[in-house]
Design an enzyme around this catalytic site. Structure first.
Site, PDB file in Angstrom:
ATOM      1  N   CYS A   1       0.138  -8.183  20.987  1.00 50.81           N
ATOM      2  CA  CYS A   1       1.313  -7.514  20.556  1.00 50.81           C
ATOM      3  C   CYS A   1       0.591  -6.009  20.356  1.00 50.81           C
ATOM      4  O   CYS A   1      -0.050  -6.049  19.368  1.00 50.81           O
ATOM      5  CB  CYS A   1       1.785  -8.131  18.943  1.00 50.81           C
ATOM      6  SG  CYS A   1       2.802  -6.936  18.242  1.00 50.81           S
TER       7      CYS A   1
ATOM      8  N   HIS B   1       0.286  -5.171  16.478  1.00 48.94           N
ATOM      9  CA  HIS B   1      -0.353  -5.769  15.472  1.00 48.94           C
ATOM     10  C   HIS B   1      -2.121  -6.394  16.026  1.00 48.94           C
ATOM     11  O   HIS B   1      -2.880  -6.714  15.405  1.00 48.94           O
ATOM     12  CB  HIS B   1      -0.025  -7.169  14.977  1.00 48.94           C
ATOM     13  CG  HIS B   1       1.257  -6.820  14.019  1.00 48.94           C
ATOM     14  ND1 HIS B   1       2.612  -7.108  14.608  1.00 48.94           N
ATOM     15  CD2 HIS B   1       1.319  -6.655  12.696  1.00 48.94           C
ATOM     16  CE1 HIS B   1       3.484  -6.702  13.518  1.00 48.94           C
ATOM     17  NE2 HIS B   1       2.456  -6.323  12.592  1.00 48.94           N
TER      18      HIS B   1
ATOM     19  N   CYS C   1       5.444 -13.175  18.222  1.00 49.96           N
ATOM     20  CA  CYS C   1       4.131 -12.540  17.139  1.00 49.96           C
ATOM     21  C   CYS C   1       4.710 -12.863  15.896  1.00 49.96           C
ATOM     22  O   CYS C   1       5.786 -12.396  15.366  1.00 49.96           O
ATOM     23  CB  CYS C   1       4.328 -10.947  17.531  1.00 49.96           C
ATOM     24  SG  CYS C   1       3.042 -10.309  16.232  1.00 49.96           S
TER      25      CYS C   1
ATOM     26  N   CYS D   1       4.902  -9.633  13.407  1.00 53.30           N
ATOM     27  CA  CYS D   1       6.224  -9.009  13.286  1.00 53.30           C
ATOM     28  C   CYS D   1       7.285  -9.965  13.384  1.00 53.30           C
ATOM     29  O   CYS D   1       8.767  -9.395  13.515  1.00 53.30           O
ATOM     30  CB  CYS D   1       6.340  -7.931  14.189  1.00 53.30           C
ATOM     31  SG  CYS D   1       5.807  -7.992  16.219  1.00 53.30           S
TER      32      CYS D   1
ATOM     33  N   HIS E   1       0.855  -1.111   0.154  1.00 47.51           N
ATOM     34  CA  HIS E   1       0.004   0.021   0.097  1.00 47.51           C
ATOM     35  C   HIS E   1       0.835   1.448   0.017  1.00 47.51           C
ATOM     36  O   HIS E   1       2.212   1.063   0.010  1.00 47.51           O
ATOM     37  CB  HIS E   1      -1.132  -0.010   1.189  1.00 47.51           C
ATOM     38  CG  HIS E   1      -0.415  -0.069   2.191  1.00 47.51           C
ATOM     39  ND1 HIS E   1       0.458   0.728   3.209  1.00 47.51           N
ATOM     40  CD2 HIS E   1      -0.732  -1.387   3.482  1.00 47.51           C
ATOM     41  CE1 HIS E   1       0.875   0.359   4.110  1.00 47.51           C
ATOM     42  NE2 HIS E   1       0.399  -0.692   4.549  1.00 47.51           N
TER      43      HIS E   1
ATOM     44  N   HIS F   1       4.057   1.407   2.396  1.00 45.52           N
ATOM     45  CA  HIS F   1       5.245   0.744   1.907  1.00 45.52           C
ATOM     46  C   HIS F   1       5.835   1.676   0.844  1.00 45.52           C
ATOM     47  O   HIS F   1       6.985   1.850   0.648  1.00 45.52           O
ATOM     48  CB  HIS F   1       4.973  -0.620   1.219  1.00 45.52           C
ATOM     49  CG  HIS F   1       4.268  -1.394   2.221  1.00 45.52           C
ATOM     50  ND1 HIS F   1       3.064  -1.809   1.924  1.00 45.52           N
ATOM     51  CD2 HIS F   1       4.711  -2.063   3.257  1.00 45.52           C
ATOM     52  CE1 HIS F   1       2.566  -2.564   2.996  1.00 45.52           C
ATOM     53  NE2 HIS F   1       3.798  -2.870   3.749  1.00 45.52           N
TER      54      HIS F   1
ATOM     55  N   LYS G   1      -3.218  -3.702   6.106  1.00 49.19           N
ATOM     56  CA  LYS G   1      -4.099  -4.635   5.742  1.00 49.19           C
ATOM     57  C   LYS G   1      -5.222  -5.207   6.887  1.00 49.19           C
ATOM     58  O   LYS G   1      -6.175  -5.517   6.526  1.00 49.19           O
ATOM     59  CB  LYS G   1      -3.494  -5.938   5.014  1.00 49.19           C
ATOM     60  CG  LYS G   1      -3.124  -5.467   3.482  1.00 49.19           C
ATOM     61  CD  LYS G   1      -4.288  -5.811   2.545  1.00 49.19           C
ATOM     62  CE  LYS G   1      -3.854  -5.330   0.983  1.00 49.19           C
ATOM     63  NZ  LYS G   1      -4.821  -5.300  -0.013  1.00 49.19           N
TER      64      LYS G   1
ATOM     65  N   LYS H   1      -3.139   3.761  11.498  1.00 51.31           N
ATOM     66  CA  LYS H   1      -1.987   3.345  10.866  1.00 51.31           C
ATOM     67  C   LYS H   1      -2.692   2.233   9.772  1.00 51.31           C
ATOM     68  O   LYS H   1      -3.403   1.567   9.733  1.00 51.31           O
ATOM     69  CB  LYS H   1      -0.827   2.487  11.648  1.00 51.31           C
ATOM     70  CG  LYS H   1       0.303   2.108  10.755  1.00 51.31           C
ATOM     71  CD  LYS H   1       1.391   1.103  11.213  1.00 51.31           C
ATOM     72  CE  LYS H   1       2.276   0.844  10.181  1.00 51.31           C
ATOM     73  NZ  LYS H   1       2.833  -0.413  10.335  1.00 51.31           N
TER      74      LYS H   1
END
Ligand code: MSP
Length: 534
Positions: A157, A160, A137, A140, A29, A32, A315, A312
């Site tokens: 986490c 996430h 996790c 990550c 996205h 990145h 996805k 943030k």
């Protein structure tokens, strides 16, 4: 302090810059794209300066997360990543990312080096076998201690928002703790090593709390590089991934020509990474390099996140913005401009369609685009289409002085990775040039035959300032500067210009015939963007 790349013998400066290698777990996205566009602007800037530049990007294809994603999609991991990586390469083509190499961690050239590195660390006694019990996790791909997990709300986490998993495995460990003092010393001696300063402070506190040895192998899945002397284990994905920065440029490569590349470019000058992965790059990576007896990179720069009102972009949250959609709507130059101008490099920044549209219309269509249209139109009308010869006595030096100041500021900002400030400086010159037109009113000068010399000097200054602007924009925009160059009447490729030589005032030859054309950034009406498209 000069932060530019290192000077080698013969006085050529080399500059080696990297992006993180992306997980091909989903389509990328705009968040990145942000890291990669920033790295591309810096690589282009250093090429413009004539530096021997190497720009690396790639994909991080192993690990538990990818294996699980592939299984969920009913595919073999390799087939799964191949499809996504093809999309990533297309996206970088579209955004005109000028990388020199693209490394995939599933390539044999990389896997061989990971195995050699692991073996070397084992032979030196820096890797040993023990039992691991702790938390993990998979999103990550990171291990967490009891104390860390105790601080996570509901055992999830924090990056996430998913529960961490309990692991009990026999593993290989890397002696991270042994090197903690050396790393702290290095950070103290090289304050530029971790940037911005807020990230450096975080890392120093983290290291001071004490480092535990790092678990560097896994046995409960097999999508990874096998440990060379124990194939029940695969190498921990972060050790595998970080090694890309040296494997791609030929570290321990069989081919001597490739090893020469390593001697030429290592150590990296800048590792550009998002703030959440600074700890891997500023703690694990330098310690691995110390254990391999390799010099450490010049700078690890942790940039901020692109956030939406809903948080943030990710996805998992379902709030991603597709870079292709933005490029269709605004064009590649404008998307790149927005990303690098809107967000002060290092801080978080908001993305919104309104902010994008406002920047586009205000900065690009009005300020930059209009300056070119107005000034070329005036050259046609008042100067028969050719840039006039300036007359020293009539030159007030306003734009000349500002162009020199801006060129210097631009160089300093680029060297310090202050990309947004560099763009702001360029736009300061653009804004002043527009104001200069209003102040000098060339249409009035044109009416008075006795003021022809003043008119000539004003028009020359306007065109010359834009020549310098076009060159300064080349790191940021892959297409528009060429169009500017062409409409200003200049020949050749603007990218063949060299910095800072191109900033010297007076290089635009009098008599250059402008080539008026379509607006480089046509205004976009808000109404055209339908709500349903968002
Ligand atoms: N594979 C690891 C990196 C290994 S490097 C040896 C990884 N990959 S990632 O695909 O999850 O993220 C890659 C980069 O994209 C990170 O620097 C990350 O910060 C950046 N971004 C992902 N989402 C982002 C935003 N919303 N905003 C800005 N950058 C973002 O981590």
């Amino acid at each position: 302090m000069c932060y530019t790349g290192r000077r080698r013998e013969g006085c050529v400066i080399k500059f080696y810059i990297t992006t993180p290698i992306y997980y091909p777990s989903d389509r990328l996205h705009i968040g990145h794209a942000y890291t990669t566009v920033a790295a591309d602007a810096l690589a282009r800037f250093h090429r413009l300066c004539g530096h021997d530049t190497f720009f690396l990007t790639g994909t991080d294809e192993h690990g538990q997360k990818i294996q699980r994603k592939a299984a969920a999609a009913g595919k073999e991991p390799q087939e799964f990543v191949d499809e996504i990586v093809a999309g990533i390469v297309k996206l970088w083509e579209r955004l005109r990312i000028s990388y020199d190499d693209f490394i995939r961690t599933t390539e044999p050239r990389h896997k061989a080096v990971v195995q050699r590195v692991f073996q070397r660390l084992y032979d030196r006694g820096d890797i040993y076998k023990a039992a691991y019990e702790g938390w993990y996790c998979a999103d990550c791909e990171a291990f967490y201690t009891e104390t860390q997990v105790a601080g996570f709300p509901e055992g999830k986490c924090p990056d996430h928002d998913r529960p961490v998993e309990r692991l009990r495995e026999e593993s290989y460990f890397f002696r991270l703790s042994k090197y903690a003092d050396r790393l702290l010393h290095h950070i103290e001696e090289h304050p530029e090593f971790i940037q911005p300063a807020s990230r450096r402070n975080e890392m120093v506190n983290f290291i001071r709390q004490g480092l535990e040895d790092l678990c560097v192998s896994r046995t409960t899945f097999d999508w990874g590089v096998p440990v060379p002397f124990d194939d029940k284990h695969v190498v921990y994905v972060w050790v595998d991934a970080l090694t890309n920065y040296i494997s791609a440029i030929g570290y321990l490569a069989g081919d001597p020509a490739l090893r020469e590349r390593f001697d030429r470019y290592w150590p990296a000058d800048v590792h550009l990474v998002g703030k959440e992965i600074v700890r891997f790059h500023a703690v694990i990576w330098p310690i691995l390099l110390m254990a391999l007896e390799l010099p450490l990179p010049g700078r690890v720069f942790g940039h901020g996140w692109l956030v939406l009102e809903s948080g943030k972009m990710s996805k998992a949250r379902g709030n991603v913005v597709d870079p292709h959609v933005l490029c269709d709507r605004y064009g590649v130059d404008a998307v790149r401009y927005f990303l690098l101008r809107e967000i002060p490099f290092g801080a978080d920044g908001f993305y919104s369609e309104d902010a994008m549209l406002t920047r586009y219309n205000a900065d690009l269509a009005n300020d930059l685009g209009n300056l070119l249209s107005r000034s070329t139109a005036m050259i046609e009308r008042f100067c028969d289409g050719a840039v006039p010869e300036p007359v020293a006595a009539e030159d007030d030096g306003v734009l000349r002085a500002l162009a020199a100041e801006v060129a210097e500021a631009f160089t300093g900002h680029m060297e310090r990775l202050e990309l947004s400030d560099a763009l702001a400086a360029i736009m300061r010159l653009v804004g002043r040039a527009n104001k200069y037109i209003d102040e000098t009113a060339p249409w009035e000068l044109n009416r008075d035959a006795g003021r022809a010399e003043r008119l000539a000097s004003v028009m020359y200054s306007l065109m010359e300032a834009q020549r310098i602007v076009a060159v300064m924009l080349t790191p940021f925009m892959p297409a528009a500067p060429e169009r500017f160059w062409y409409q200003l009447g200049l020949d050749g490729d603007v990218r063949a210009q060299r910095w800072p030589a191109a900033a010297r005032w007076g290089q635009l030859p009098a008599g250059t015939r402008v080539r008026r054309g379509e607006p480089v950034f046509p205004r976009i009406e808000t109404a055209k963007i339908g709500v349903e498209e968002r």
